[in-house]
Scaffold this motif. Structure first.
Motif, mmCIF file in Angstrom:
data_model
loop_
_atom_site.group_PDB
_atom_site.id
_atom_site.type_symbol
_atom_site.label_atom_id
_atom_site.label_comp_id
_atom_site.label_asym_id
_atom_site.label_seq_id
_atom_site.Cartn_x
_atom_site.Cartn_y
_atom_site.Cartn_z
ATOM 1 N N HIS A 196 1.975 5.012 -2.947
ATOM 2 C CA HIS A 196 2.112 5.658 -2.715
ATOM 3 C C HIS A 196 3.167 6.414 -3.476
ATOM 4 C CE1 HIS A 196 -1.167 6.546 -0.244
ATOM 5 N NE2 HIS A 196 -1.920 5.259 0.032
ATOM 6 N N HIS A 211 -0.257 0.994 6.329
ATOM 7 C CA HIS A 211 0.878 1.874 5.875
ATOM 8 C C HIS A 211 2.035 1.306 7.102
ATOM 9 C CE1 HIS A 211 -2.130 4.476 4.200
ATOM 10 N NE2 HIS A 211 -1.789 4.210 3.265
ATOM 11 N N HIS A 220 1.089 -0.935 -0.101
ATOM 12 C CA HIS A 220 -0.081 -0.053 -0.145
ATOM 13 C C HIS A 220 0.713 1.183 -0.160
ATOM 14 C CE1 HIS A 220 -4.148 1.311 0.916
ATOM 15 N NE2 HIS A 220 -3.717 2.436 0.619
ATOM 16 N N CYS A 266 -6.095 8.405 2.211
ATOM 17 C CA CYS A 266 -5.786 6.803 2.423
ATOM 18 C C CYS A 266 -6.551 6.887 3.463
ATOM 19 C CB CYS A 266 -4.425 6.756 1.721
ATOM 20 S SG CYS A 266 -4.584 5.246 1.824
HETATM 21 ZN ZN LIG Z 1 -2.749 4.103 1.348
#
Ligand SMILES: [Zn+2]
Length: 390
Positions: free
Chosen positions: A96, A201, A92, A197
């Motif tokens: 980004h 992370h 994830h 989001c």
């Molecule tokens: Zn994210």
């Protein structure tokens, strides 16, 4: 929608809590399981010793589907599969980082979507920029550079109006990912990217490890999908590509970085050899037709020539059109029995073909000057001999 605890505290992977709603779709007083959402799959793990099959957000509740039943009021131990969660956090965050790299390379960039599977991750870029191989390589290089640079990753809630005002924040406008009633969750990679989001992370880009771009496709108008892999899938792909490049380089006696030049040279050589081969075939054909013309014979009061040559049907048609001097009817056959007939004034090539196909089968046609036939039940020399013998 309530904030997802897993996203705020992704490092807590084991916890004790009380079952609020029992059965096989369990709601807990508190949970660190991540419910599927925003392109990230649900966490795997166990709850009270039962396997967690799925985790979904329903309204304000996080529902855990388990392979058994739990009683309301029961105290249970939750254990999140650490490998899969860690993979999702890395994947994830890598998405980004990839988007941040896209900001540096693409025009009018917008966020078109995102999804994680156990094998690969996809990011859809909305951009008019043509993402060619060179751009894809640069994208991968920038991503791995950002990983190496060990940038901090932080998340915080900001008032929605304030966040929507920021030009530097990427929003997935389709799902309004990270948005709640009043606030929006912003995930920031220091000096690289900011996005709304709600996922889990890592806290520093170095935790992502190597990222390998797998390829691109076009899922819709104005969208480019880039797929990449983190972890073993990506490492294995790289090893396979490197092995292939080294293998090709060894075959060509050069270094992998010189392969494009070596392959270019090879292609030029191949084209030159093919041109030489074609010219030689022409000369052989010319010589064959000259030999056939030298063996001319009389038939029906005209001067004929007929023979077998090993060439394709188009080449034969060209040759019968340019008949040698003094030949009124020229019949050329391939060894397998394809025919081309060229005739001069007062004689119809189609009639000659019709006579031959009446006798030997097959079919054909053409103009009065040039006609062709194929599918005969006789080979080339049988047809040619019949013309001389009759
Ligand atoms: Zn994210």
């Amino acid at each position: 929608m309530a904030p997802v605890t897993a996203a705020e505290d992704p490092e807590t992977l084991a916890f004790e809590t009380t079952v609020r709603d029992g059965g096989n779709e369990v709601v807990l007083e508190e949970t660190y399981f991540y419910p599927e959402g925003g392109g990230q799959p649900a966490d795997r793990g166990t709850l009270g010793g039962l396997t967690v099959l799925d985790v979904q957000q329903r309204g304000d509740d996080v529902v855990h589907v388990v392979d058994g039943t739990l009683e309301a009021g029961e105290t249970v131990h939750g254990a999140i599969d650490p490998d899969f969660r860690r993979y999702c956090m890395r994947a994830h965050t890598a998405s980004h980082v990839l988007y941040g790299a896209g900001r540096r390379l693409f025009d009018e960039l917008g966020y078109g979507g995102f999804g994680i599977t156990p094998e690969k991750v996809r990011v859809d870029f909305s951009t008019p920029t043509d993402i060619d191989d060179e751009t894809l390589v640069e994208l991968e290089r920038l991503v791995n550079r950002c990983v190496w640079d060990s940038r901090d990753v932080t998340w915080s809630r900001q008032p929605q109006a304030e966040a929507l005002d920021r030009d530097d924040v990427a929003f997935n406008t389709k799902t309004e990912e990270g948005l709640t009633d009043e606030t929006v969750r912003i995930v920031e990679i220091d000096g690289w990217d900011a996005a709304a989001c709600g996922g889990t992370h890592v806290s520093n880009t170095q935790e992502i490890g190597p990222v390998t771009v797998l390829g691109r496709s076009n899922p819709g108008e104005g969208l480019t999908r880039v797929e990449f892999a983190v972890g073993p899938e990506g490492i294995d792909r790289r090893a396979a590509e490197k092995a292939a490049a080294l293998d090709a380089a060894e075959t060509l006696g050069t270094a992998p970085t010189d392969l494009p030049e070596a392959v270019g040279r090879l292609r030029e050589e191949r084209e030159a050899v093919a041109a030489e081969r074609d010219a030689l075939r022409e000369r052989i054909l010319d010589a064959s037709v000259a030999d056939i013309a030298a063996e001319r014979f009389e038939r029906d009061g005209r001067t004929w020539a007929a023979g077998v040559v090993d060439a394709d049907a188009n080449a034969l048609a060209e040759r019968v059109r340019d008949r040698p001097e003094g030949i009124e009817v020229l019949v050329l056959a391939t060894p397998s029995g394809q025919l081309a007939v060229g005739t001069g004034e007062g004689c119809d090539a189609g009639d000659v073909v019709a006579t031959l196909t009446d006798r030997f089968g097959g079919g054909g046609g053409g103009s009065s000057e040039v006609a062709q036939a194929g599918g005969l039940d006789a080979d080339g020399s049988t047809v040619v001999d019949s013309l001389r013998d009759d």
